[in-house]
Design an enzyme around this catalytic site. Structure first.
Site, PDB file in Angstrom:
ATOM      1  N   HIS A 150     -54.266  -9.367  41.348  1.00  0.00           N
ATOM      2  CA  HIS A 150     -55.346  -8.866  40.480  1.00  0.00           C
ATOM      3  C   HIS A 150     -56.607  -8.729  41.344  1.00  0.00           C
ATOM      4  CE1 HIS A 150     -57.510  -7.989  36.913  1.00  0.00           C
ATOM      5  NE2 HIS A 150     -57.616  -9.184  36.367  1.00  0.00           N
ATOM      6  N   ASP A 162     -59.377  -1.729  44.419  1.00  0.00           N
ATOM      7  CA  ASP A 162     -59.565  -2.747  45.452  1.00  0.00           C
ATOM      8  C   ASP A 162     -59.361  -2.224  46.873  1.00  0.00           C
ATOM      9  OD1 ASP A 162     -60.260  -4.874  43.825  1.00  0.00           O
ATOM     10  OD2 ASP A 162     -58.169  -5.277  43.312  1.00  0.00           O
ATOM     11  N   HIS A 188     -50.783   0.271  40.439  1.00  0.00           N
ATOM     12  CA  HIS A 188     -51.488  -0.236  39.262  1.00  0.00           C
ATOM     13  C   HIS A 188     -50.559  -0.171  38.068  1.00  0.00           C
ATOM     14  CE1 HIS A 188     -54.602  -0.792  36.251  1.00  0.00           C
ATOM     15  NE2 HIS A 188     -55.327  -1.288  37.236  1.00  0.00           N
TER      16      HIS A 188
HETATM   17  N1  ACO Z   1     -46.746  -1.732  47.762  1.00  0.00           N
HETATM   18  C1  ACO Z   1     -45.426  -1.442  47.849  1.00  0.00           C
HETATM   19  N2  ACO Z   1     -44.631  -1.292  46.776  1.00  0.00           N
HETATM   20  C2  ACO Z   1     -45.194  -1.442  45.570  1.00  0.00           C
HETATM   21  C3  ACO Z   1     -46.558  -1.742  45.399  1.00  0.00           C
HETATM   22  C4  ACO Z   1     -47.351  -1.875  46.568  1.00  0.00           C
HETATM   23  N3  ACO Z   1     -48.649  -2.143  46.479  1.00  0.00           N
HETATM   24  N4  ACO Z   1     -46.836  -1.840  44.081  1.00  0.00           N
HETATM   25  C5  ACO Z   1     -45.698  -1.614  43.434  1.00  0.00           C
HETATM   26  N5  ACO Z   1     -44.686  -1.369  44.329  1.00  0.00           N
HETATM   27  C6  ACO Z   1     -43.309  -1.005  44.035  1.00  0.00           C
HETATM   28  C7  ACO Z   1     -42.508  -2.205  43.569  1.00  0.00           C
HETATM   29  O1  ACO Z   1     -41.862  -2.854  44.633  1.00  0.00           O
HETATM   30  C8  ACO Z   1     -41.544  -1.546  42.623  1.00  0.00           C
HETATM   31  O2  ACO Z   1     -40.554  -0.895  43.376  1.00  0.00           O
HETATM   32  P1  ACO Z   1     -39.021  -0.889  42.877  1.00  0.00           P
HETATM   33  O3  ACO Z   1     -39.031  -0.079  41.618  1.00  0.00           O
HETATM   34  O4  ACO Z   1     -38.258  -0.290  43.988  1.00  0.00           O
HETATM   35  O5  ACO Z   1     -38.645  -2.325  42.609  1.00  0.00           O
HETATM   36  C9  ACO Z   1     -42.354  -0.449  41.951  1.00  0.00           C
HETATM   37  O6  ACO Z   1     -43.361  -0.110  42.927  1.00  0.00           O
HETATM   38  C10 ACO Z   1     -43.019  -0.874  40.652  1.00  0.00           C
HETATM   39  O7  ACO Z   1     -43.778  -2.058  40.911  1.00  0.00           O
HETATM   40  P2  ACO Z   1     -44.065  -3.172  39.830  1.00  0.00           P
HETATM   41  O8  ACO Z   1     -44.289  -4.483  40.534  1.00  0.00           O
HETATM   42  O9  ACO Z   1     -42.996  -3.135  38.767  1.00  0.00           O
HETATM   43  O10 ACO Z   1     -45.410  -2.643  39.184  1.00  0.00           O
HETATM   44  P3  ACO Z   1     -46.414  -3.487  38.289  1.00  0.00           P
HETATM   45  O11 ACO Z   1     -47.028  -2.530  37.353  1.00  0.00           O
HETATM   46  O12 ACO Z   1     -45.747  -4.686  37.712  1.00  0.00           O
HETATM   47  O13 ACO Z   1     -47.480  -4.020  39.356  1.00  0.00           O
HETATM   48  C11 ACO Z   1     -49.384  -4.229  40.711  1.00  0.00           C
HETATM   49  C12 ACO Z   1     -48.746  -3.531  39.491  1.00  0.00           C
HETATM   50  C13 ACO Z   1     -49.312  -5.759  40.522  1.00  0.00           C
HETATM   51  C14 ACO Z   1     -50.851  -3.820  40.790  1.00  0.00           C
HETATM   52  C15 ACO Z   1     -48.612  -3.796  41.979  1.00  0.00           C
HETATM   53  O14 ACO Z   1     -48.727  -2.400  42.150  1.00  0.00           O
HETATM   54  C16 ACO Z   1     -49.115  -4.527  43.224  1.00  0.00           C
HETATM   55  O15 ACO Z   1     -48.636  -5.629  43.510  1.00  0.00           O
HETATM   56  N6  ACO Z   1     -50.088  -3.924  43.980  1.00  0.00           N
HETATM   57  C17 ACO Z   1     -50.662  -4.595  45.139  1.00  0.00           C
HETATM   58  C18 ACO Z   1     -51.710  -5.607  44.698  1.00  0.00           C
HETATM   59  C19 ACO Z   1     -52.973  -4.929  44.201  1.00  0.00           C
HETATM   60  O16 ACO Z   1     -53.508  -4.030  44.844  1.00  0.00           O
HETATM   61  N7  ACO Z   1     -53.463  -5.423  43.060  1.00  0.00           N
HETATM   62  C20 ACO Z   1     -54.722  -4.933  42.465  1.00  0.00           C
HETATM   63  C21 ACO Z   1     -54.455  -4.151  41.223  1.00  0.00           C
HETATM   64  S1  ACO Z   1     -55.972  -3.508  40.582  1.00  0.00           S
HETATM   65  C22 ACO Z   1     -56.674  -4.834  39.868  1.00  0.00           C
HETATM   66  O17 ACO Z   1     -56.080  -5.729  39.374  1.00  0.00           O
HETATM   67  C23 ACO Z   1     -58.102  -4.831  39.841  1.00  0.00           C
END
Ligand code: ACO
Length: 485
Positions: A323, A419, A363
């Site tokens: 987050h 971010d 996201h």
């Molecule tokens: N890098 C690489 N792969 C990713 C990323 C990433 N940043 N984010 C998602 N994926 C992939 C996952 O591995 C998954 O792949 P799969 O289908 O092959 O298993 C797919 O994309 C879907 O990902 P989920 O984890 O199901 O997506 P979710 O909506 O649950 O997660 C989140 C969203 C937590 C923001 C995620 O994208 C992430 O971890 N990003 C990096 C951390 C980040 O930047 N967080 C800030 C968010 S903005 C905020 O809170 C202010």
């Protein structure tokens, strides 16, 4: 930048709380109105943001193949009431009815809210109907804070009074010095902020009267006013520098920068580019509907605890790397990559799963470019014109360029989120990496508070209490496995 001296009523340094200063919006009736799609906020916008109304009598027909019975579940605002599913049961007397199973709330609305509208596919973000781009361009952070809570932009008189109230509640009790001094020199500032905000509850016990409008108002003013002070004090503690007390002649953002950076000068003059950039970043972070930290504030607040305790739950949730903590992780990731030439190898390691996630990408809601990230990227350009481009920005640009052209990221609709570039801006202003999420928390405070109050005044809300599907063992007799009796 606006200048507080020119705008503040000249009432000296006391802090008269304007009675009924929130009268226009904080009454239950007004709040009720606000939470309706056709309420005050919606009346002002050209097009209501609510989902298209289903024709009256719209329903979802469900056939239960276990019993061959058919059920008609009303559909309204693109949703069904999950409690309607309870009516779907078998003849088993122990069957308490169907539940919906939705780990991590992927498709469950926990509330009806009139505060923030997001269309994740189109990359739209609006506070109370106003596009984020227009607010970032034209508004002040405190104007946005007022808007989020009250549903309308403040009039000049409301704004002046609000700025006055906030300005004169920036001081914290002197015991806070000792409290903060109790932390180790290397304490993470988010841990300090979190416990300090929770600690405010002990200084203002009457804040527990959450259904008293005056108490709610002063608590909200205190949280908006004191969070930057506590944040700046934690910064100074880690740096081993003396605390700088608030300077009531300065604007909200300038005062914060003064408390962070002032040394021996008699009056701190913030760099105007930095001050405006920080103000814009605070506006961009001010609310984001039912995200992890806001849901934490609403969930904890639903127990009717005081707002300091409820909001400290939001700070805790924001701390996490998935987050708000992501802004810190982006910079750590860039440091680890080290050079533009290492970017392709790093991207490969993300794709193979060995290198962890590309922080600052992806996201839950945005499946296109986060509109805030677009603004932040432009802002970074402006700030880097002052401080000069560094190699970390070049690495970030290369990461973005490669990821946006790579099928792994494209097919998963992973774009830069807010971010991705914020850390680079904060760092260029000389904020330490572990302070970035604190800056996010200052910005998010008005959103948490507006959402907390909306939840409290929403007659439909109750204590937050999800169901579960029990997958553990059935009853069994106790038999000790200890060897010593
Ligand atoms: N890098 C690489 N792969 C990713 C990323 C990433 N940043 N984010 C998602 N994926 C992939 C996952 O591995 C998954 O792949 P799969 O289908 O092959 O298993 C797919 O994309 C879907 O990902 P989920 O984890 O199901 O997506 P979710 O909506 O649950 O997660 C989140 C969203 C937590 C923001 C995620 O994208 C992430 O971890 N990003 C990096 C951390 C980040 O930047 N967080 C800030 C968010 S903005 C905020 O809170 C202010």
């Amino acid at each position: 930048m606006y200048h507080l001296e020119n705008r503040m009523p000249k009432t000296g340094t006391t802090a008269p709380l304007r009675k009924n200063s929130t009268k226009t919006a904080a009454t239950p009736a007004a709040a009720k109105n606000r939470s309706k799609p056709g309420g005050v906020a919606a009346q002002n916008s050209s097009k209501p943001a609510a989902p298209p109304a289903a024709p009256s009598g719209s329903a979802l027909e469900i056939k239960d193949t276990r019993t061959s019975k058919t059920y008609s579940i009303p559909v309204a605002e693109c949703a069904i009431r999950a409690t309607e599913l309870k009516k779907i049961k078998t003849d088993d007397p122990n069957d308490s009815g169907l539940m919906s199973y939705d780990p991590a709330f992927l498709n469950t609305a926990s509330c009806r809210s009139a505060i923030t509208y997001i269309d994740g596919d189109k990359g739209i973000l609006r506070y109370r109907g106003y596009p984020i781009e227009q607010l970032a361009e034209n508004a002040t952070f405190l104007e946005v804070a007022w808007l989020l809570r009250h549903g309308e932009l403040p009039t000049q008189q409301e704004y002046d009074q609000f700025v006055h109230d906030i300005t004169f509640h920036t001081y914290v009790h002197e015991n806070f010095r000792k409290f903060l001094e109790g932390f180790r020199y290397d304490a993470h500032p988010m841990a300090m902020l979190n416990s300090s905000i929770a600690g405010l509850a002990s200084f203002y016990p009457s804040a527990r009267n959450i259904f008293d409008e005056t108490e709610r108002n002063i608590s909200i003013i205190r949280l908006l006013a004191k969070t930057p002070t506590i944040a700046a004090f934690s910064y100074r503690h880690v740096k081993g520098l003396p605390f700088v007390y608030p300077d009531n002649r300065l604007s909200y953002v300038e005062n914060f920068l003064s408390m962070v950076a002032r040394m021996s000068e008699s009056k701190y003059d913030a760099n105007p580019v930095f001050a405006r950039a920080l103000e814009i970043l605070f506006i961009l972070h001010a609310d984001h509907e039912q995200n992890c930290s806001t849901s934490a504030v609403r969930g904890v607040g639903s127990s009717h605890v005081d707002p300091f305790s409820a909001v400290s739950a939001g700070v805790a949730a924001l701390f996490g790397p998935l987050h708000g903590g992501a802004n810190e992780q982006v910079l750590r990731m860039i440091k680890e990559i080290g050079s533009v030439k290492n970017v392709p190898k790093f991207i490969d390691s993300v794709k193979s799963g060995e290198g962890g996630r590309l922080m600052g990408f992806g996201h839950r809601v945005y499946k296109s470019y986060d509109p805030r990230a677009k603004i932040v990227k432009r802002l970074a350009d402006e700030v880097f014109q002052v401080v000069g481009v560094d190699k970390d920005l070049e690495i970030a640009l290369e990461l973005e360029r490669i990821a946006l052209a790579d099928d792994y990221f494209v097919s998963r609709k992973l774009y830069p989120n807010v971010d991705f570039y914020t850390g680079l801006i904060y760092r260029s202003m000389a904020f330490p990496t572990d302070f970035f999420t604190v800056l996010f928390a200052i910005g998010r405070m008005p959103g948490w508070l507006a959402q907390w109050e909306e939840m409290l005044l929403d007659k439909e809300q109750k204590i937050s209490r999800p169901r579960q599907i029990y997958i553990g063992l059935q009853e069994r007799p106790y038999r000790s496995r200890l060897t010593k009796s």
